[in-house]
Every structure is written in C-alpha cells, then in structure tokens.
Design a protein around this motif. Structure first.
Motif, PDB file in Angstrom:
ATOM      1  N   LYS A   3       0.836  -1.198   0.000  1.00  0.00           N
ATOM      2  CA  LYS A   3       0.000   0.000   0.000  1.00  0.00           C
ATOM      3  C   LYS A   3       0.870   1.246   0.000  1.00  0.00           C
ATOM      4  CE  LYS A   3      -1.543  -2.008   3.642  1.00  0.00           C
ATOM      5  NZ  LYS A   3      -1.266  -3.399   3.305  1.00  0.00           N
ATOM      6  N   CYS A   4       0.357   2.296  -0.623  1.00  0.00           N
ATOM      7  CA  CYS A   4       1.036   3.587  -0.615  1.00  0.00           C
ATOM      8  C   CYS A   4       0.037   4.655  -0.205  1.00  0.00           C
ATOM      9  CB  CYS A   4       1.609   3.897  -1.998  1.00  0.00           C
ATOM     10  SG  CYS A   4       2.461   5.493  -2.083  1.00  0.00           S
ATOM     11  N   ILE A   5       0.363   5.423   0.831  1.00  0.00           N
ATOM     12  CA  ILE A   5      -0.482   6.528   1.270  1.00  0.00           C
ATOM     13  C   ILE A   5       0.096   7.832   0.731  1.00  0.00           C
ATOM     14  CG2 ILE A   5      -1.415   7.806   3.237  1.00  0.00           C
ATOM     15  CD1 ILE A   5      -1.383   5.276   4.847  1.00  0.00           C
ATOM     16  N   ILE A   6      -0.708   8.571  -0.007  1.00  0.00           N
ATOM     17  CA  ILE A   6      -0.311   9.853  -0.588  1.00  0.00           C
ATOM     18  C   ILE A   6      -0.898  10.966   0.275  1.00  0.00           C
ATOM     19  CG2 ILE A   6      -0.370  11.317  -2.636  1.00  0.00           C
ATOM     20  CD1 ILE A   6       1.097   8.717  -3.148  1.00  0.00           C
ATOM     21  N   ILE A   7      -0.036  11.831   0.816  1.00  0.00           N
ATOM     22  CA  ILE A   7      -0.494  12.907   1.703  1.00  0.00           C
ATOM     23  C   ILE A   7      -0.052  14.263   1.142  1.00  0.00           C
ATOM     24  CG2 ILE A   7      -0.435  13.843   4.049  1.00  0.00           C
ATOM     25  CD1 ILE A   7       0.384  11.044   5.020  1.00  0.00           C
ATOM     26  N   PRO A   8      -0.969  15.012   0.514  1.00  0.00           N
ATOM     27  CA  PRO A   8      -0.631  16.384   0.100  1.00  0.00           C
ATOM     28  C   PRO A   8      -0.629  17.294   1.328  1.00  0.00           C
ATOM     29  CG  PRO A   8      -2.920  15.916  -0.407  1.00  0.00           C
ATOM     30  CD  PRO A   8      -2.351  14.646   0.158  1.00  0.00           C
ATOM     31  N   ALA A   9       0.332  18.200   1.412  1.00  0.00           N
ATOM     32  CA  ALA A   9       0.453  19.027   2.620  1.00  0.00           C
ATOM     33  C   ALA A   9       0.878  20.446   2.261  1.00  0.00           C
ATOM     34  CB  ALA A   9       1.469  18.411   3.581  1.00  0.00           C
ATOM     35  N   PHE A  10       0.348  21.386   3.025  1.00  0.00           N
ATOM     36  CA  PHE A  10       0.744  22.793   2.893  1.00  0.00           C
ATOM     37  C   PHE A  10       0.749  23.399   4.291  1.00  0.00           C
ATOM     38  CE2 PHE A  10      -0.285  27.327   2.226  1.00  0.00           C
ATOM     39  CZ  PHE A  10       0.768  27.675   1.401  1.00  0.00           C
ATOM     40  N   ASN A  11       1.938  23.681   4.807  1.00  0.00           N
ATOM     41  CA  ASN A  11       2.103  24.228   6.162  1.00  0.00           C
ATOM     42  C   ASN A  11       1.429  23.356   7.234  1.00  0.00           C
ATOM     43  OD1 ASN A  11       3.493  26.387   5.071  1.00  0.00           O
ATOM     44  ND2 ASN A  11       1.703  27.716   4.993  1.00  0.00           N
ATOM     45  N   GLU A  12       1.654  22.054   7.156  1.00  0.00           N
ATOM     46  CA  GLU A  12       1.010  21.123   8.089  1.00  0.00           C
ATOM     47  C   GLU A  12       2.004  20.526   9.096  1.00  0.00           C
ATOM     48  OE1 GLU A  12      -2.014  20.834   8.501  1.00  0.00           O
ATOM     49  OE2 GLU A  12      -3.056  21.318   6.631  1.00  0.00           O
ATOM     50  N   TYR A  13       3.042  21.262   9.449  1.00  0.00           N
ATOM     51  CA  TYR A  13       4.036  20.726  10.379  1.00  0.00           C
ATOM     52  C   TYR A  13       3.453  20.476  11.767  1.00  0.00           C
ATOM     53  CZ  TYR A  13       4.282  25.624  11.845  1.00  0.00           C
ATOM     54  OH  TYR A  13       3.963  26.884  12.286  1.00  0.00           O
ATOM     55  N   ASN A  78       6.431   5.174 -10.618  1.00  0.00           N
ATOM     56  CA  ASN A  78       7.732   5.130 -11.291  1.00  0.00           C
ATOM     57  C   ASN A  78       8.846   4.596 -10.403  1.00  0.00           C
ATOM     58  OD1 ASN A  78       6.663   6.214 -13.650  1.00  0.00           O
ATOM     59  ND2 ASN A  78       7.104   8.317 -13.060  1.00  0.00           N
ATOM     60  N   THR A  79       8.655   4.674  -9.080  1.00  0.00           N
ATOM     61  CA  THR A  79       9.733   4.334  -8.146  1.00  0.00           C
ATOM     62  C   THR A  79       9.558   2.955  -7.525  1.00  0.00           C
ATOM     63  OG1 THR A  79       9.911   6.695  -7.600  1.00  0.00           O
ATOM     64  CG2 THR A  79      11.006   5.147  -6.124  1.00  0.00           C
ATOM     65  N   PHE A  80       8.316   2.598  -7.232  1.00  0.00           N
ATOM     66  CA  PHE A  80       8.037   1.320  -6.569  1.00  0.00           C
ATOM     67  C   PHE A  80       7.152   0.482  -7.493  1.00  0.00           C
ATOM     68  CE2 PHE A  80       8.241   4.763  -3.433  1.00  0.00           C
ATOM     69  CZ  PHE A  80       9.363   4.377  -2.719  1.00  0.00           C
ATOM     70  N   LYS A  81       7.601  -0.701  -7.817  1.00  0.00           N
ATOM     71  CA  LYS A  81       6.936  -1.490  -8.855  1.00  0.00           C
ATOM     72  C   LYS A  81       5.881  -2.457  -8.330  1.00  0.00           C
ATOM     73  CE  LYS A  81       9.585   0.543 -11.790  1.00  0.00           C
ATOM     74  NZ  LYS A  81       9.024   1.648 -12.603  1.00  0.00           N
ATOM     75  N   ASN A  82       5.703  -2.533  -7.029  1.00  0.00           N
ATOM     76  CA  ASN A  82       4.840  -3.589  -6.489  1.00  0.00           C
ATOM     77  C   ASN A  82       3.690  -3.043  -5.634  1.00  0.00           C
ATOM     78  OD1 ASN A  82       6.486  -2.658  -4.471  1.00  0.00           O
ATOM     79  ND2 ASN A  82       6.660  -4.619  -3.432  1.00  0.00           N
ATOM     80  N   ALA A 167      -5.089   3.993 -10.547  1.00  0.00           N
ATOM     81  CA  ALA A 167      -4.043   4.989 -10.314  1.00  0.00           C
ATOM     82  C   ALA A 167      -3.279   5.292 -11.603  1.00  0.00           C
ATOM     83  CB  ALA A 167      -3.084   4.496  -9.232  1.00  0.00           C
ATOM     84  N   LYS A 168      -2.943   4.243 -12.353  1.00  0.00           N
ATOM     85  CA  LYS A 168      -2.236   4.441 -13.620  1.00  0.00           C
ATOM     86  C   LYS A 168      -3.093   5.232 -14.601  1.00  0.00           C
ATOM     87  CE  LYS A 168       0.677   0.308 -13.333  1.00  0.00           C
ATOM     88  NZ  LYS A 168       0.910  -1.055 -13.854  1.00  0.00           N
TER      89      LYS A 168
END
Length: 240
Positions: A3-13, A78-82, A167-168
């Motif tokens: 699994k891959c979790i994608i987290i977009p962030a803007f000033n979320e420190y 592009n980076t992780f194939k599985n 996703a592709k």
C-alpha cells in the motif's frame, strides 16, 4: 498487499507527526507513505520518521492539492513497482486514520477501483464545521451531482483508495483542467465513464483543530469553473 499513502500538505508541520503516529497504529505491512509538501519552506526536519518507508517530496510553492496527489501517485508508480493500491488523505487530521482498516476491507471485499469516504452517507458525521463551510460543501456537491450525474453522495472529499489500475489511468488522463480540488471531480468523471468500479463508505469527518484551512475563495471559484469543463468531458465520454 503493498500500500502507498499519498499525503498532500501545505504548512502542516503541526499535524504531520500526529497523523503519522495514528497511521502506524494500524501496523500495516508493506506500507509506503509519500508526503508532498507545497509549503514555502520545507518541514522535513519536523518529521519524526518512525519507519524508513516515508518519502518526503518538497515542491517549494503551492501548486494545488490535486496536482500534489497526481505528482505523488506518479512518483510512486515510477519508483516502486509492487504497489497494489493507493490511499489519498489530507494531512490536517480531518480524515481519520483509524478508519483505514475498515476502508481497506470494504475496498477489497467489493473489488473496487475507487472507494470514497463519503461525508454525506446517512451513517456519516461532520464534526465542528463552521456554517459557511457546511453550506459551501453542500452546494458544491449538489452542483456536482446535477452536472456530472454520478451515483455517489460525496464528490469533493479527498479520502480515497485507488486500485493500481485506476491509479495508472488517473495519472495518464487527469490534471488537464486544473490543479486544485477540481481534480477530485475530474478523477471521478474519468473513472466512472471509463467503467471503473466506484463505491462509497461512511466516515467521520472532523474539522481541523491545528493550523488554518488551505481552501481559498479563488480555489472555490476555479473549481466551479472547472465543473463546467468536466461537464464537457462527460459529454464526450458519454458518446461511447
């Protein structure tokens, strides 16, 4: 299943480590987390990396939430194939990480290509939203339903799970009419009218308690314009 979790962030420190801690409580195997940071200054130094599976991508300026998600998915492909599936969620803790296991079980059981955590299912709850935000969200969803005519209840929540195949397709075909929240609706129209299987699940959506909202009036206005661009895409896709 990886699994891959994608987290977009803007000033979320202020929120990022709390979110990561809650995600790790699920004890997932084969998990990669990709944070796409569009802040003016990097907050990588604030991240308490509990695992080696965190990828931090700093873009240096606000390029749009939708753009960030597509960027993260494309990077992962592009980076992780599985990677079998991709999870999209916000960094501000409005999307509850404790729902991840339930959502994944539903996604797999129904053999979906896209699962949306809907704030407008009968079992769902929205906590501590100001009246203005409730009205804007309600109206934008009603307008989206009228224009796009997809049988779902929430067009604009970014708590989602995608199959590898979806996703592709999304990376290849979306992001052409805008780069902000309108991408959420663009993804929906492309997947639905290209016969991908879409489902919804209930959710508890809580308004942020740390930091400030990244949604601006101009982004809302551009999203409304984008809806009519998507309507034109729908007319074209519906011919086939």
């Amino acid at each position: 299943m990886s699994k891959c979790i994608i987290i977009p962030a803007f000033n979320e420190y202020e929120n990022i480590n709390i979110l990561l801690k809650e995600i790790y409580k699920n004890d997932f195997k084969d998990l990669i987390i990709i944070i796409i940071d569009d802040s003016d200054e990097s907050f990588e130094k604030y991240i308490q990396k509990q695992e080696d599976s965190i990828v931090y991508l700093f873009r240096g300026k606000k390029l749009g939430r939708g753009s960030a998600v597509l960027y993260g998915i494309e990077y992962a492909l592009n980076t992780f194939k599985n990677i079998d599936l991709f999870i999209e969620m916000d960094a501000d803790m409005s999307h509850n990480p404790n729902e991840l296991k339930k959502n994944l079980a539903c996604f797999n059981e129904k053999n979906l290509d896209l699962l949306i955590s809907s704030r407008y299912k009968k079992e769902s709850k929205i906590i501590n939203w100001p009246l203005k935000r409730k009205i804007l969200s309600f109206l934008s969803n009603r307008l989206s339903k009228l224009i796009l005519n997809i049988p779902i209840t929430d067009y604009t929540n970014g708590y989602r799970i995608y199959s590898n195949k979806a996703a592709k397709f999304v990376v290849k075909n979306c992001g052409k009419i805008g780069d902000g929240y309108i991408v959420l609706s663009e993804i929906l129209i492309q997947l639905y009218y290209n016969k991908y299987k879409i489902g919804e699940i209930e959710t508890i959506f809580a308004n942020r308690v740390r930091g400030t909202s990244n949604v601006t009036i101009s982004e809302i206005f551009l999203s409304l314009i984008g809806l009519f661009k998507i309507w034109r895409i729908k007319l074209k896709l519906n011919r086939f």
